[in-house]
Each structure stands twice: as structure tokens, then as C-alpha cells.
Design a protein around this motif. Structure first.
Motif, PDB file in Angstrom:
ATOM      1  N   THR A  39      -6.387  63.471 135.827  1.00  9.10           N
ATOM      2  CA  THR A  39      -6.848  64.860 135.857  1.00  9.10           C
ATOM      3  C   THR A  39      -6.810  65.486 134.470  1.00  9.10           C
ATOM      4  OG1 THR A  39      -4.611  65.654 136.346  1.00  9.10           O
ATOM      5  CG2 THR A  39      -6.037  65.155 138.226  1.00  9.10           C
ATOM      6  N   ASN A  40      -6.569  64.664 133.448  1.00  9.44           N
ATOM      7  CA  ASN A  40      -6.508  65.187 132.085  1.00  9.44           C
ATOM      8  C   ASN A  40      -7.478  64.474 131.148  1.00  9.44           C
ATOM      9  OD1 ASN A  40      -5.012  62.760 132.234  1.00  9.44           O
ATOM     10  ND2 ASN A  40      -3.899  63.271 130.385  1.00  9.44           N
ATOM     11  N   PRO A  41      -8.750  64.324 131.532  1.00  8.13           N
ATOM     12  CA  PRO A  41      -9.700  63.666 130.628  1.00  8.13           C
ATOM     13  C   PRO A  41      -9.925  64.515 129.376  1.00  8.13           C
ATOM     14  CG  PRO A  41     -10.857  64.656 132.461  1.00  8.13           C
ATOM     15  CD  PRO A  41      -9.400  64.765 132.771  1.00  8.13           C
ATOM     16  N   TYR A  42     -10.527  63.900 128.378  1.00  9.14           N
ATOM     17  CA  TYR A  42     -10.760  64.598 127.112  1.00  9.14           C
ATOM     18  C   TYR A  42     -11.847  65.651 127.257  1.00  9.14           C
ATOM     19  CZ  TYR A  42      -8.279  60.521 125.362  1.00  9.14           C
ATOM     20  OH  TYR A  42      -7.348  59.543 125.163  1.00  9.14           O
ATOM     21  N   LEU A  43     -11.589  66.833 126.708  1.00  6.08           N
ATOM     22  CA  LEU A  43     -12.610  67.879 126.663  1.00  6.08           C
ATOM     23  C   LEU A  43     -13.317  67.893 125.320  1.00  6.08           C
ATOM     24  CD1 LEU A  43     -11.048  70.969 128.487  1.00  6.08           C
ATOM     25  CD2 LEU A  43     -12.359  69.057 129.408  1.00  6.08           C
ATOM     26  N   PHE A  44     -12.678  67.370 124.274  1.00  4.52           N
ATOM     27  CA  PHE A  44     -13.288  67.386 122.940  1.00  4.52           C
ATOM     28  C   PHE A  44     -14.174  66.147 122.785  1.00  4.52           C
ATOM     29  CE2 PHE A  44     -13.411  66.988 118.286  1.00  4.52           C
ATOM     30  CZ  PHE A  44     -13.765  68.294 117.950  1.00  4.52           C
TER      31      PHE A  44
END
Length: 668
Positions: A14-19
């Protein structure tokens, strides 16, 4: 046929990269797909082609009288065997012999000569690629540089030319021309090669030096994205038990991250970069990650107004949504903003190639929106549904039934706000499933009248589509589980499938009505009849429990790790309570059944069992130790004392019970 069960489920990240500064379409995957499509076309098959098979192509080429293709594929096949020899050098246990290496070198020379001699045929690009591949394996990197620059670069645009350019970039890297190689790898999207080249050059200092040489280097998006995402890995690891999201994680400390934030601001001020949005977005996201949320909100707003590629602008918009959702107060203005952004995310998700917007939605949903709407249950559940939140199923399954009824009513009322309109238009609504769940929740609470009220609206056909249909068809709630386990055999399943057995009545509704009748008429019973009714009810409760054979009455799936959940009655406790009442009967046969049932292992948690198991390091086996104060021990003791007093009436189901036999060996 394998019966459906609730299998082990690995949690999704649930913490994939947003950048994300570029579309992640890996070069190797892209060219492999095109090559496979080309082979599929040549073979004339409609089936998708997944891997190269030389024999199939040669057979097709011979059928077409295509001698050139036959010779090309045979040499390609020989080259691939040379590659296998090279790859086996990585493993000591499979290292090739001197003879194998010598043969490999001779074969490469022969293939190279053959390929170069056919670069003026109709398969010019394929043979030129084979020639450069052989040079690469033989370490003739300068020859590949010369051949590309003087000849192959003039070829028509094909996937084979792309692959030759990739080999050319590799040759540049091998001959010390790192900057030129890196630019080419970045242009091609060969991120594996970029990681190989820059694995030890991903620090703040290395990125600053690279920028100073060329402020608009095509490698900078790769390096900056890698740096920022490595920072996220550190923060996520400190904040929870996350799996790393990528290979080659570099653990960056806060001091270096601060240096990068300051440098990003410097780059934007200097005005030399063509993509200031990338640097400003990186600064904002690093600020957010390291606890400077207000400054992050200011900077990401400024970043969204700067120049950059479409992907960089999309990323800035995603970051602004996340940062805003984490800080904005609950208001109609935020709801309106969110409705527009979710609509945009959905549109982008439908167009995307690399899954970025789906992953972004995942992180935003789990880490921002759930907390933002935690006090508005209706919107929270709807939000979880439309954003494919991984916790949605568990959340609605364990929440209070009254809240779920309220949410169900919400989904059937006209939308009042823009956010409501978006949510209700995108709900994956299944009224039968929701009605069944509400009815099931009332079953778990043993509120039969309310369960009936809801389950009456669920047709039997709904259960024919359920994954547990076969269990409904082949198991009965009236069977005593401590005497008979309802194992399902393959022959039973085959017979049900052959004769197309179907569920003709709602099984949960039947169960609720029968329980309502049996419990509702207990006040008119007494003596043996009352004890028998208690025993029968105990059987039903035991079967309906999550450890019973008819678990599907209360669950959608079976799991060995399942436990008593919130907002449900402890059916095992009710079972034991009823069996205690049944055991007070003067009927010896019924009393024996009730006492035997009370010793049934599935009615007890691990710490309530009559024995514990401890590992013995000397025997390498578990030692069984008696727990004489446990609930199950007392139940077995009561059964054993009863049998002592009635030695001539012991039933076979008791005397043949393996666990009871083990208990008797140590009971005095």
C-alpha cells in the motif's frame, strides 16, 4: 476438481512510489514483445507467442521455401547456445570446461562471419544485429561502435535497429564513454543498464556533479527518481513493516536528503533546467517525507505551475493530491476537489501503460483518504470500494451491522454533493451480495428474525454462484461433528457436477428459520425433550461456527488462521453451554453424547486443550504435556468418569476415539 477455499493471501503493497518522472516501459520487455509479435506473424498463428522456438520457425521457413530464414535461424540458435555457455560462467558448480569455451569462441567467430556476409540481404537488419551480438560476446566493442556509426545507424527504423543501438550504447560504456552511453540508455528506457552504470553514482554528490556537467541530461530524471524513492524506502521502513519496493535500495540518511532538498531549490532558481517541475516536485515530496508537511504543500503548489514533461506534470498533480488529502480539513471544498481528482485519476488509469496511476491511487486511498474520512463511515466505505482499497472486504465484513445497513441505504439515495455523485456513479454495486452480508451478520449475532428479514431477498441462485456452492450441496448442519466429519470426496464432487446439482433454496434462510423455531419453542419443553433440543441446537451451532463443516453459513471462505471476529457471537461458547445443559439428562445415551461432544477439540482454543506440545531438542520431536487445569481436560475427565460408571454401555464412537484413548492412558 479442487474445492474452493480461502487460500493464503499475500498482502498487497500500500506504499508504492508516488515520485515518477518517466513512464516505466522497460526496453528489454518492449523489444522482446515486438520480436515475439514478429515471429507470431511469420508463423501465421493466432496464438500469442511467448518465447522463441527455433525448430518451429525453421519448419515454417522450410514450408515457405525460405532458405535465408532457415540459415539465419540456425545461426541464431547456435548463437543462443553460446550465450548459455557464457551465462553458466556465473555459477561455480556449472562452470564450462576449457573445451566448451573454445568451442564457444569458434562458433561465435563463424556466426560473426556468416552474419556480416548476409547484411545486404532482405534480412539485413537481423543479420547486422547478429553480427553486433557476436562482437559484443567476443569483446570487440570498438568494432561495434564503428559499425553502428558508419553503417547500422542508417538502417530503416525497426526493433532490430533499436537493439543494435542498445548494443552500441553498451560498447560506449565498455570503452569508457560513460556520459554518451548513459544518455542513450535513458533515451531508450533501458533502466536496467542505467542501474548497472550508475549503481555506485546515486548519491547527492554524484547527482549534483552530473547536473553541473549537463543540467538537462536525460539521465537526471532516472537518478533523481531513484534518490527520492530510496528516501521513501527509508521512511516507510521506519514507519511500518514494509517490503522494499525495488531492487538495489540505497539507505539515505536525513542529512543527505536535506542536502538534496536544498540543491533542488538551487536548480530551480538557477533556471538552467528545462524541467524545473521535476526538481521542485522532488523538493516538495522530500519535505513531506521528512515531516515538513506545510512547506511541502506550498512547494508542490508552486511546482504544478512550472515546466516539464507531461509525466512530470501528472506526477506533481498526484503528489499535490496526496499532500492535500493528508492535511486538508473535512469540508465541502475538499470533497469537490477530491471528486475532480479521482475522476482524473480514473481517466489516466485507463490510458496508462505502466500502472503508475493505479499505484498512486492505491497509496492515496490507503494512506490518506481512509484517515481523512474515518469519521464519515458512508463516504469511507464508498471511497474504499471505488479506489479498490485492499481493506474494503475485511472492513465491511467486520463492521457493525447497523453501520452497514446505513451504508446500504446511502448507496440507494440520490447524490447531494459532487463527491457523492462520483462515488455513487462508480460503486461496484452488488445488492444481492450486500443483502446476503447484512443477513449473514445477523446470523453471526444469532438474531434470527432480523437475519430472515434480509435473507428473504436473496434468491437461491445467488448461492449457486458462490465459491462454496459444493459445500452447501454436500454438507448438512444437523450432522454431529464430534461423531462424523463430513469429508468431501472427489467422487461426490464428480457426481454433483455430472448431475448438475444446484442449490434450490437459500441455505442461510433455512438455517435461520430452523434456529428461530428450535429456540423459540424451548420454553414449552422439559425433561429429556429439553435436553435433546439443547443437544440438537449445540450441533447446529458447532457446525455453523468457523471451525465447523458448515462454516459457509457465517463465512465466505475457510482459513486455518480464522478466529472469532468482532461483532459476532462466540458460537463455540454457546455450543458448550448447550451441551452442559444436555448432559444433565437422565437418558444415558444422550448424556454420553453430550459429554463426548464437550471433549471435542474444535470447541477449544489452543490454550484450552488438554495437552500442550513442547519441542524436545534431544529427540527432535514434540513432547506432549498434560494440562490438567484446562477446559478440555475437565471435559475429558467428566467423560472418563461417566464411562467408568457405565462400563457396559460405552459406545463405539467413544471407545474408538484416538484422542480419548490417548487421554485415558494418563488419566487416573
Amino acid at each position: 476438481m479442487t474445492l474452493p477455499t480461502l487460500a493464503c493471501i499475500w498482502g498487497e503493497l500500500t506504499n508504492p512510489y508516488l515520485f515518477s518522472m518517466y513512464r516505466k516501459t522497460e526496453f528489454r520487455e518492449r523489444v522482446e514483445k515486438i520480436c515475439n509479435d514478429n515471429w507470431q506473424t511469420y508463423l501465421g498463428t493466432s496464438e500469442e507467442y511467448f518465447w522463441f522456438n527455433a525448430d518451429d520457425v525453421i519448419k515454417a521457413a522450410q514450408h515457405k521455401s525460405d532458405g535465408l530464414m532457415v540459415s539465419y535461424v540456425k545461426n541464431l540458435q547456435k548463437y543462443l547456445k553460446c550465450v548459455d555457455v557464457e551465462q553458466s560462467k556465473q555459477y561455480e558448480w556449472n562452470y564450462p570446461s576449457k573445451e566448451e569455451i573454445a568451442t564457444q569462441q569458434r562458433d561465435l567467430q563463424a556466426i560473426r562471419t556468416y552474419a556480416l556476409g548476409n547484411t545486404k540481404t532482405k534480412l539485413r537488419s537481423q543479420h547486422a544485429l547478429l553480427y553486433m551480438r557476436c562482437n559484443m560476446m567476443l569483446g570487440r566493442h570498438q568494432e561495434n561502435i564503428n559499425y553502428w556509426e558508419q553503417t547500422a545507424s542508417q538502417f530503416i527504423e525497426t526493433v532490430y535497429k533499436d537493439m543494435m543501438q542498445n548494443i552500441y550504447a553498451g560498447a560506449l560504456y565498455k570503452t569508457g564513454q560513460d556520459e554518451k552511453a548513459g544518455e542513450l540508455f535513458a533515451e531508450m528506457g533501458d533502466y536496467q543498464s542505467l542501474m548497472t552504470q550508475f549503481y555506485r553514482k546515486r548519491s547527492f554528490q554524484a547527482i549534483r556533479q552530473h547536473y553541473q556537467k549537463n543540467p538537462n541530461s536525460k539521465v537526471l530524471p532516472f537518478l533523481l527518481q531513484d534518490f527520492v524513492n530510496n528516501c521513501q524506502e527509508v521512511i516507510d521502513a521506519n514507519g511500518g513493516d514494509w517490503f522494499d519496493g525495488k531492487l538495489f535500495v540505497r539507505r539515505i540518511n536525513e542529512q543527505e536528503a536535506t542536502q538534496m532538498r536544498q540543491f533542488c531549490e538551487t536548480v530551480v532558481r538557477e533556471g538552467k533546467t528545462e524541467t524545473p517541475i521535476m526538481w521542485k516536485s522532488a523538493k516538495a515530496w522530500l519535505e513531506y517525507l521528512y515531516g515538513h508537511q506545510k512547506q511541502a504543500a506550498t512547494d508542490i503548489l508552486e511546482a504544478s505551475k512550472l515546466d516539464g514533461t507531461d509525466r512530470m506534470k501528472d506526477c506533481a498533480r498526484v503528489l499535490m493530491l496526496f499532500i492535500t488529502a493528508k492535511q486538508a480539513p473535512d469540508s465541502e471544498a475538499f470533497d469537490d476537489y477530491l471528486a475532480d481528482e479521482l475522476s482524473w485519476l480514473k481517466e489516466m488509469e485507463q490510458k496508462e501503460e505502466d500502472g503508475y496511476f493505479y499505484r498512486a491511487k492505491t497509496r492515496i486511498s490507503h494512506q490518506a483518504l481512509m484517515k481523512h474520512y474515518q469519521n464519515n463511515t458512508d463516504k469511507l466505505i464508498a471511497m474504499m470500494d471505488v479506489t479498490n482499497n485492499y481493506h474494503y472486504g475485511e472492513y465491511i465484513d467486520t463492521m457493525r451491522v447497523g453501520q452497514l445497513e446505513k451504508y446500504f441505504a446511502y448507496t440507494n439515495t440520490p447524490a447531494k454533493s459532487n463527491l457523492d455523485k462520483y462515488l455513487k456513479a462508480n460503486l461496484k454495486k452488488d445488492e444481492k451480495a450486500m443483502t446476503d452480508l447484512i443477513g449473514t451478520k445477523y446470523l453471526r449475532l444469532c438474531q434470527w428474525d432480523k437475519a430472515i428479514k434480509w435473507l428473504e431477498y436473496v434468491p437461491a441462485s445467488f448461492y449457486n454462484e458462490a465459491g462454496y456452492r459444493m459445500y452447501v450441496l454436500l454438507r448438512k448442519v444437523s450432522v454431529e461433528p464430534w461423531i462424523t466429519r463430513q469429508w468431501i470426496k472427489d467422487a461426490d464432487v464428480d457426481r454433483a457436477e455430472t448431475y448438475n446439482w444446484t442449490v434450490s433454496e437459500n441455505p442461510k434462510l433455512l438455517f435461520a428459520k430452523e434456529m428461530q423455531m428450535m429456540e423459540g419453542t424451548m420454553n414449552v419443553l422439559s425433561g429429556k425433550a429439553l435436553c435433546q433440543r439443547c443437544y440438537n441446537l449445540a450441533t447446529y451451532y458447532a457446525q455453523a461456527n468457523f471451525t465447523g463443516d458448515c462454516w459457509w453459513l457465517m463465512r465466505n471462505g475457510k482459513s486455518v488462521s480464522d478466529t472469532l471476529r468482532v461483532n459476532e457471537v462466540d458460537l463455540r461458547a454457546k455450543t458448550k453451554e448447550l451441551l452442559q445443559k444436555a448432559s444433565q439428562t437422565t437418558d444415558l445415551a444422550l448424556k454420553e453424547k453430550a459429554l463426548f461432544a464437550l471433549s471435542y477439540g474444535e470447541l477449544y482454543n489452543e490454550n484450552q486443550r488438554w495437552f500442550t506440545r513442547e519441542w524436545n531438542n534431544e529427540t527432535y520431536e514434540y513432547d506432549r504435556k498434560t494440562s490438567s487445569n484446562s477446559q478440555q481436560y475437565r471435559a475429558f475427565a467428566a467423560l472418563a468418569n461417566f464411562e467408568k460408571q457405565n462400563t457396559t454401555h460405552t459406545s463405539q464412537y467413544v471407545s474408538r476415539c484416538d484422542e480419548y484413548i490417548q487421554f485415558r492412558k494418563q488419566f487416573h
